[in-house]
Design a protein around this motif. Structure first.
Motif, PDB file in Angstrom:
ATOM      1  N   ALA A  56     -38.376 -24.689  49.753  1.00 40.06           N
ATOM      2  CA  ALA A  56     -37.598 -24.178  50.858  1.00 40.06           C
ATOM      3  C   ALA A  56     -37.685 -22.691  50.893  1.00 40.06           C
ATOM      4  O   ALA A  56     -37.672 -22.019  49.848  1.00 40.06           O
ATOM      5  N   GLU A  57     -37.864 -21.934  52.091  1.00 41.40           N
ATOM      6  CA  GLU A  57     -37.806 -20.783  52.333  1.00 41.40           C
ATOM      7  C   GLU A  57     -37.524 -20.384  53.613  1.00 41.40           C
ATOM      8  O   GLU A  57     -37.621 -21.112  54.479  1.00 41.40           O
ATOM      9  N   ALA A  58     -36.552 -19.160  53.739  1.00 40.63           N
ATOM     10  CA  ALA A  58     -36.327 -18.723  54.941  1.00 40.63           C
ATOM     11  C   ALA A  58     -36.189 -17.054  55.026  1.00 40.63           C
ATOM     12  O   ALA A  58     -36.011 -16.489  54.031  1.00 40.63           O
ATOM     13  N   ASP A  59     -36.652 -16.567  56.263  1.00 38.89           N
ATOM     14  CA  ASP A  59     -36.607 -14.995  56.231  1.00 38.89           C
ATOM     15  C   ASP A  59     -35.072 -14.764  57.063  1.00 38.89           C
ATOM     16  O   ASP A  59     -34.527 -15.729  57.828  1.00 38.89           O
ATOM     17  N   LEU A  60     -34.230 -14.097  56.349  1.00 40.51           N
ATOM     18  CA  LEU A  60     -32.887 -13.764  56.782  1.00 40.51           C
ATOM     19  C   LEU A  60     -32.791 -12.362  57.127  1.00 40.51           C
ATOM     20  O   LEU A  60     -33.416 -11.278  56.319  1.00 40.51           O
ATOM     21  N   TYR A  61     -32.075 -11.800  58.053  1.00 33.35           N
ATOM     22  CA  TYR A  61     -31.777 -10.489  58.532  1.00 33.35           C
ATOM     23  C   TYR A  61     -31.079  -9.861  57.314  1.00 33.35           C
ATOM     24  O   TYR A  61     -29.808 -10.508  57.127  1.00 33.35           O
ATOM     25  N   ALA A  62     -31.500  -8.598  56.778  1.00 34.81           N
ATOM     26  CA  ALA A  62     -30.400  -8.150  55.738  1.00 34.81           C
ATOM     27  C   ALA A  62     -30.520  -6.549  55.981  1.00 34.81           C
ATOM     28  O   ALA A  62     -31.096  -5.900  55.902  1.00 34.81           O
ATOM     29  N   LEU A  63     -29.340  -6.224  57.198  1.00 33.50           N
ATOM     30  CA  LEU A  63     -29.342  -4.815  57.839  1.00 33.50           C
ATOM     31  C   LEU A  63     -28.002  -4.313  57.012  1.00 33.50           C
ATOM     32  O   LEU A  63     -27.850  -2.960  57.562  1.00 33.50           O
ATOM     33  N   SER A  64     -27.558  -4.718  55.996  1.00 32.02           N
ATOM     34  CA  SER A  64     -26.674  -3.900  55.174  1.00 32.02           C
ATOM     35  C   SER A  64     -26.712  -4.161  53.725  1.00 32.02           C
ATOM     36  O   SER A  64     -27.596  -4.985  53.366  1.00 32.02           O
ATOM     37  N   LYS A  65     -26.520  -3.172  53.104  1.00 29.51           N
ATOM     38  CA  LYS A  65     -26.566  -3.534  51.279  1.00 29.51           C
ATOM     39  C   LYS A  65     -26.023  -4.624  50.919  1.00 29.51           C
ATOM     40  O   LYS A  65     -26.561  -5.568  50.025  1.00 29.51           O
ATOM     41  N   SER A  66     -24.681  -4.901  51.492  1.00 23.33           N
ATOM     42  CA  SER A  66     -24.150  -6.104  50.940  1.00 23.33           C
ATOM     43  C   SER A  66     -25.023  -7.349  51.370  1.00 23.33           C
ATOM     44  O   SER A  66     -25.041  -8.221  50.318  1.00 23.33           O
ATOM     45  N   GLU A  67     -25.444  -7.330  52.386  1.00 23.21           N
ATOM     46  CA  GLU A  67     -26.078  -8.639  52.884  1.00 23.21           C
ATOM     47  C   GLU A  67     -27.522  -8.490  52.083  1.00 23.21           C
ATOM     48  O   GLU A  67     -27.801  -9.755  51.528  1.00 23.21           O
ATOM     49  N   TYR A  68     -28.153  -7.701  51.847  1.00 21.93           N
ATOM     50  CA  TYR A  68     -29.342  -7.339  50.939  1.00 21.93           C
ATOM     51  C   TYR A  68     -29.097  -7.886  49.409  1.00 21.93           C
ATOM     52  O   TYR A  68     -29.825  -8.967  48.961  1.00 21.93           O
ATOM     53  N   LEU A  69     -28.038  -7.404  48.943  1.00 19.23           N
ATOM     54  CA  LEU A  69     -27.839  -7.923  47.375  1.00 19.23           C
ATOM     55  C   LEU A  69     -27.296  -9.353  47.377  1.00 19.23           C
ATOM     56  O   LEU A  69     -27.574 -10.029  46.714  1.00 19.23           O
ATOM     57  N   ASP A  70     -26.595  -9.911  48.573  1.00 12.68           N
ATOM     58  CA  ASP A  70     -26.330 -11.368  48.396  1.00 12.68           C
ATOM     59  C   ASP A  70     -27.376 -12.263  48.496  1.00 12.68           C
ATOM     60  O   ASP A  70     -27.402 -13.177  47.743  1.00 12.68           O
ATOM     61  N   PHE A  71     -28.551 -11.737  49.396  1.00 10.85           N
ATOM     62  CA  PHE A  71     -29.747 -12.657  49.214  1.00 10.85           C
ATOM     63  C   PHE A  71     -30.524 -12.471  48.057  1.00 10.85           C
ATOM     64  O   PHE A  71     -31.261 -13.529  47.516  1.00 10.85           O
ATOM     65  N   ALA A  72     -30.534 -11.214  47.457  1.00  8.34           N
ATOM     66  CA  ALA A  72     -31.440 -10.811  46.185  1.00  8.34           C
ATOM     67  C   ALA A  72     -30.977 -11.653  45.091  1.00  8.34           C
ATOM     68  O   ALA A  72     -31.612 -12.028  44.346  1.00  8.34           O
ATOM     69  N   ARG A  73     -29.742 -11.394  44.845  1.00 11.80           N
ATOM     70  CA  ARG A  73     -28.895 -11.921  43.721  1.00 11.80           C
ATOM     71  C   ARG A  73     -28.778 -13.376  43.837  1.00 11.80           C
ATOM     72  O   ARG A  73     -29.119 -14.097  42.884  1.00 11.80           O
ATOM     73  N   LEU A  74     -28.426 -13.898  44.948  1.00 10.43           N
ATOM     74  CA  LEU A  74     -28.414 -15.478  45.173  1.00 10.43           C
ATOM     75  C   LEU A  74     -27.646 -15.897  44.032  1.00 10.43           C
ATOM     76  O   LEU A  74     -28.206 -16.965  43.367  1.00 10.43           O
TER      77      LEU A  74
END
Length: 376
Positions: free
Chosen positions: A151-169
Motif C-alpha cells: 500500500a502507498e499514499a501521497d499525503l500533504y506535508a506542509l509543516s516540519k512536524s507533518e513531514y517528520l511524522d510521515f518520514a519517521r512513521l
C-alpha cells in the motif's frame, strides 16, 4: 611539558565508531533518522523520498579531529555540497565548545558523561539535519509518499512536524499488520482518522469505501484533501464517536492552536491537561446510532485512536461490536488517560473479549501500545 587538550580528554582515547554506536544505541531520534529502504514508485506518481545520508558518516566527530579532517568531508557529504557546510559548521562548533569546556575543567570524564556529551551533540546535529531534509523536501514537493507493504499514499506535508511524522512513521509495524489483516471486501471504520494516513493506505488495498471519523475541523479538511489527492474512496464524517450524542469540547495539546494540524494528543478529556490549553467545539455521536441510521454499512474492521476515550467509544459501539460480521479491531490504548477516568487497559481487553473477540496486546518500541482483537 604541559599536556594538550586532546590528551586530557577521555574522548580522544575512545574510537569514533564506539562513541557513535554508544550514542545511537540510546538515541531513538538519531536512529529514526535513517529512512526505510526505498520502494518502487507507482507508475506516473514519481517517488518523493529524500536521498539518505548516514548519521554516523555525516555528523559524528571524535575529539582531536582537525578542522581539515572533519567527517563532513567524507563521501556522504562531499566538499561543495550545499548541505555540507552547515553540518561541518555544527561539528566544528561542537569540537571548539568541548575543548573550551575541558580547558576549564580538565578533570577526567566518566564513561557516562562521555556518552551523554556525544549523545547531546548527535541530537543537536540530528535536529539540524532534519531541518535541512525538510527544507530540501519542500523545494521539491508539498506531498510525501508513504509506502507500507503493497500500500502507498501521497499525503500533504506542509509543516516540519507533518513531514517528520510521515518520514519517521513510528507505527509502521502496526500499519503493516493491520493492512495485512484487511480483506478486499472489508468495511473499514477509521475512528480518529486525523490527517488520513490509515484511511488512505487502507483505501489502497480495499475495494470498498473507507468510513473515516475526525472531529477536529482542520484535520478533517486535510483528511478530505489527502483522500482527493490519492483518488481514494473515503467518506469523511466530522464527528467523534462516543457513548452518547451531543456537543463537546476537544482539548488541544498545550502549545497548539485550532489551526495546528495533526493529533498531538488532542482529546475529549477536558480535565486531562493541567497546563492551560485551547479547545475547539466538536460534535459527538453514539456509534450504534450512526450504524442504525444507515449512514454507512456496519463495519467489519475498525481502527480506534481516540486519545484516552477508548472505553467511551467502545460502549457506544456495543451492539455493533457484537455483530458476527464485525471481526477485527485495532485499538490504540493510552494507559495514563484511561487511569484518569478509573479504567485500565485490562478493561478495554475485557470489554472486547466479552463481545466474542480474541484479544492480544501489541507494542512498538518508543510508540503507543495497541490492542488487536479478532473473532475467529
Amino acid at each position: 611539558m604541559r599536556k594538550t587538550l586532546s590528551e586530557r580528554s577521555s574522548l580522544a582515547k575512545i574510537p569514533q565508531s564506539t562513541l557513535v554506536a554508544a550514542a545511537l544505541s540510546s538515541n531513538p531520534v538519531a536512529a529514526a533518522l535513517r529512512p526505510a529502504p526505498a520502494t518502487g514508485a507507482r507508475p506516473g506518481r514519481g517517488a518523493r523520498h529524500i536521498e539518505s545520508v548516514s548519521v554516523s558518516s555525516a555528523v559524528a566527530p571524535a575529539a582531536g579531529v582537525s578542522k581539515q579532517s572533519i567527517p563532513g568531508r567524507s563521501s556522504a557529504l562531499k566538499p561543495g555540497h550545499k548541505l555540507a557546510t552547515p553540518v561541518r559548521r555544527s561539528i566544528t562548533m561542537y569540537r571548539y565548545r568541548h575543548d573550551a569546556t575541558m580547558s576549564h575543567n580538565p578533570g577526567p570524564e566518566t564513561e557516562l558523561t562521555t556518552k551523554l556529551r556525544v549523545q547531546s551533540f548527535i541530537e543537536r546535529a540530528t535536529r539540524l539535519w532534519e531541518d535541512l531534509r525538510y527544507k530540501q523536501h519542500r523545494l521539491r514537493s508539498d506531498t510525501y509518499r508513504v509506502a507500507v507493504g503493497s500500500a502507498e499514499a501521497d499525503l500533504y506535508a506542509l509543516s516540519k512536524s507533518e513531514y517528520l511524522d510521515f518520514a519517521r512513521l513510528p507505527e509502521r509495524g502496526i500499519l503493516e499488520e493491520l493492512l495485512s489483516d484487511l480483506r478486499p471486501d472489508d468495511i473499514f471504520y477509521d475512528l480518529g482518522a486525523n490527517l488520513g494516513l490509515y484511511a488512505c493506505l487502507a483505501a489502497d488495498v480495499l475495494d470498498t469505501t473507507i468510513v473515516a471519523f475526525e472531529p477536529h475541523p482542520k484535520n478533517a479538511d486535510r483528511l478530505a484533501r489527502n483522500a482527493e489527492l490519492n483518488g481514494s474512496k473515503v467518506a469523511v464524517h466530522r464527528v467523534a464517536l462516543a457513548a452518547s450524542s451531543g456537543s463537546a469540547q476537544m482539548k488541544l495539546s498545550p502549545g497548539f492552536g485550532p489551526d495546528n494540524l495533526g493529533s498531538a494528543g488532542h482529546t475529549l478529556l477536558t480535565e486531562y491537561y493541567e497546563e492551560e490549553s485551547e479547545s475547539v467545539p466538536v460534535t459527538k455521536l453514539r456509534g450504534d446510532e450512526f450504524v442504525a441510521e444507515e449512514r454507512a454499512p456496519p463495519p467489519t474492521a475498525l481502527k480506534i485512536d481516540v486519545e484516552g476515550t477508548e472505553m467511551d467509544v467502545l460502549q457506544g459501539l456495543d451492539s455493533t461490536l457484537s455483530r458476527p460480521e464485525c471481526r477485527l479491531v485495532y485499538c490504540e490504548v493510552h494507559e495514563d488517560r484511561l487511569d484518569s477516568q478509573g479504567y485500565s487497559v485490562s478493561d478495554v481487553s475485557d470489554f472486547l473479549a466479552s463481545r466474542g473477540f480474541s484479544v492480544e496486546r501489541r507494542s512498538i518500541d518508543g510508540y503507543q501500545s495497541f490492542i488487536r482483537a479478532e473473532k475467529v
